[in-house]
Motif scaffolding. Structure first.
Motif, PDB file in Angstrom:
ATOM      1  N   UNK A 152       0.817  -1.221   0.000  1.00 16.65           N
ATOM      2  CA  UNK A 152       0.000   0.000   0.000  1.00 16.65           C
ATOM      3  C   UNK A 152       0.850   1.270   0.000  1.00 16.65           C
ATOM      4  N   UNK A 153       2.171   1.127  -0.039  1.00 20.52           N
ATOM      5  CA  UNK A 153       3.072   2.281  -0.091  1.00 20.52           C
ATOM      6  C   UNK A 153       3.530   2.469  -1.542  1.00 20.52           C
ATOM      7  N   UNK A 154       3.370   3.679  -2.065  1.00 15.30           N
ATOM      8  CA  UNK A 154       3.671   3.955  -3.466  1.00 15.30           C
ATOM      9  C   UNK A 154       4.622   5.145  -3.562  1.00 15.30           C
ATOM     10  N   UNK A 155       5.675   5.006  -4.339  1.00 15.70           N
ATOM     11  CA  UNK A 155       6.603   6.108  -4.594  1.00 15.70           C
ATOM     12  C   UNK A 155       6.181   6.779  -5.902  1.00 15.70           C
ATOM     13  N   UNK A 156       6.011   8.092  -5.861  1.00 19.74           N
ATOM     14  CA  UNK A 156       5.669   8.855  -7.062  1.00 19.74           C
ATOM     15  C   UNK A 156       6.962   9.040  -7.862  1.00 19.74           C
ATOM     16  N   UNK A 157       7.132   8.245  -8.904  1.00 15.83           N
ATOM     17  CA  UNK A 157       8.409   8.181  -9.621  1.00 15.83           C
ATOM     18  C   UNK A 157       8.462   9.074 -10.846  1.00 15.83           C
ATOM     19  N   UNK A 158       7.323   9.595 -11.305  1.00 13.13           N
ATOM     20  CA  UNK A 158       7.305  10.502 -12.456  1.00 13.13           C
ATOM     21  C   UNK A 158       6.079  11.395 -12.348  1.00 13.13           C
ATOM     22  N   UNK A 159       5.816  12.148 -13.390  1.00 13.22           N
ATOM     23  CA  UNK A 159       4.719  13.124 -13.346  1.00 13.22           C
ATOM     24  C   UNK A 159       3.429  12.570 -13.949  1.00 13.22           C
ATOM     25  N   UNK A 160       3.382  11.270 -14.177  1.00 10.21           N
ATOM     26  CA  UNK A 160       2.161  10.654 -14.677  1.00 10.21           C
ATOM     27  C   UNK A 160       1.041  10.797 -13.643  1.00 10.21           C
ATOM     28  N   UNK A 161      -0.126  11.195 -14.109  1.00  7.29           N
ATOM     29  CA  UNK A 161      -1.264  11.331 -13.208  1.00  7.29           C
ATOM     30  C   UNK A 161      -1.706   9.958 -12.712  1.00  7.29           C
TER      31      UNK A 161
END
Length: 392
Positions: free
Chosen positions: A128-137
């Motif tokens: 349930x932990x997510x790293x925002x790796x780019x600017x994709x919505x």
């Protein structure tokens, strides 16, 4: 900051309505941070408090019926934090029951050496932990989207949120939250830096319907930037005396386009600074009482800026009080270079010195009165002699 009467946080029953979005906004955990001024044992308590803050925010998110948590940058102090810090972070995140979206910031950028690419992070990261790796919505479902702008290096050519907002189209039929990291021109003298976000550009993106809320990280104090729709969450655990309102997370609710926010207490530690003028016995006693009345001393860092003039006896008493404070506070930073010590005759009455000791006292007093290069050393020696003579 309590919500306005017309925008109060809704009751949990309202969450059944699909147009209600509620989440917890936090940032700047900086796990792995050390503070060199902390006393023995205090650094471990301080580090543990930062891991405890994760679990506290998880409990708050559950109690307040949040759909998710966003961490707007600087989860870790650096990409060089040790394995134990990463493992303890992920262990704490296991206890959080809602999805967590982490944005890499300037302290932990998503570069080749990123902590988020380390084997311990990849192997132990809860699902349930997510790293925002780019600017994709990111589409979270239930009409909710997140768009983030991760830092890909410690010194990018520009703040990554700028191009991200320019390329967005208006959100249609969804609530879109923007997660970004860095300084805004409202709070920095370096307004023309490419790394500084312009508040007018953030407000334009909101006005054009590209995003409904901007969750910022970098500033360590909970701070409203624009209306109710642009906020810094501040760090959940205080780190310095300069922070005006740290130790909180920001509870955000968006309902039919209306935004309400509420600060929630998270942190355990306090950084407190006082300035005191000391000239009399009453002044010294007042300072002792101030120190004595501080609650939770083991999780308090105090800085004292002292000035004034004291007799040798009063200065010795002051040092006793400060030594006692250093024994129990997380840290006690004393700045007393503006306290002048002026011995007077009452300092030496009833000491019972004779012979060699009395001769030493007289020589030291003469050296002090001459105010030469050795006067400071003589004053320190005389103070020590006085303390020894009184059995302190």
């Amino acid at each position: 900051m309590a919500a306005d009467a017309n925008t109060e946080i809704l009751d949990s029953g309202d969450l059944e309505k699909p147009h209600v979005t509620r989440f917890l906004h936090t940032s700047d955990w900086q796990l792995g941070m050390t503070r060199h001024f902390l006393s023995e044992g205090a650094q471990e308590r301080y580090s543990q408090a930062r891991f405890d803050a994760i679990r506290t925010m998880g409990r708050i998110a559950k109690k307040e019926h949040c759909q998710f948590i966003v961490v707007a940058g600087d989860t870790f102090e650096s990409n060089q934090v040790d394995r134990k810090t990463v493992a303890r972070t992920l262990e704490a995140l296991k206890d959080v029951s809602v999805p967590v979206y982490i944005l890499p910031g300037n302290h932990d950028p998503l570069d080749a050496a990123s902590v988020y690419h380390s084997s311990v992070f990849i192997d132990r990261k809860p699902s349930h932990v997510h790293v925002i790796e780019d600017t994709t919505t990111l589409n979270l479902g239930d009409g909710i989207e997140i768009v983030g702008a991760p830092w890909m290096s410690k010194r990018p050519s520009a703040n990554p949120i700028v191009g991200t907002l320019e390329s967005l189209t208006p959100a249609s039929g969804v609530v879109r939250i923007c997660v970004a990291h860095g300084a805004v021109d409202q709070f920095t003298p370096d307004k023309d830096s490419a790394l500084v976000m312009k508040v007018t550009e953030l407000e334009r993106a909101i006005g054009e319907g590209k995003v409904q809320f901007v969750a910022l990280g970098d500033r360590h104090s909970l701070t409203k930037v624009g209306g109710d729709y642009i906020w810094y969450s501040g760090t959940p655990e205080s780190t310095d005396f300069t922070e005006m309102h740290s130790g909180f997370a920001n509870l955000v609710e968006i309902a039919d386009g209306e935004i309400s926010t509420k600060e929630v207490q998270v942190g355990q530690w306090h950084f407190v600074e006082h300035q005191r003028e000391l000239n009399t016995a009453e002044d010294v006693e007042s300072l002792r009482k101030l120190l004595e009345d501080v609650s939770d001393k083991e999780r308090s860092v105090i800085r004292l800026n002292l000035l004034g003039s004291l007799t040798l006896s009063l200065h010795a008493l002051l040092q006793d009080h400060l030594a006692s404070a250093a024994d129990v506070f997380g840290a006690c930073d004393v700045r007393d270079e503006n306290v002048i010590v002026i011995p007077d005759d009452t300092d030496f009455t009833d000491l019972g010195f004779s012979g060699f000791a009395d001769a030493a006292v007289q020589r030291l007093r003469s050296t002090i009165e001459e105010d030469g290069d050795d006067s400071a050393t003589a004053r320190d020696a005389l103070m020590l002699l006085l303390r020894l003579g009184r059995g302190v």
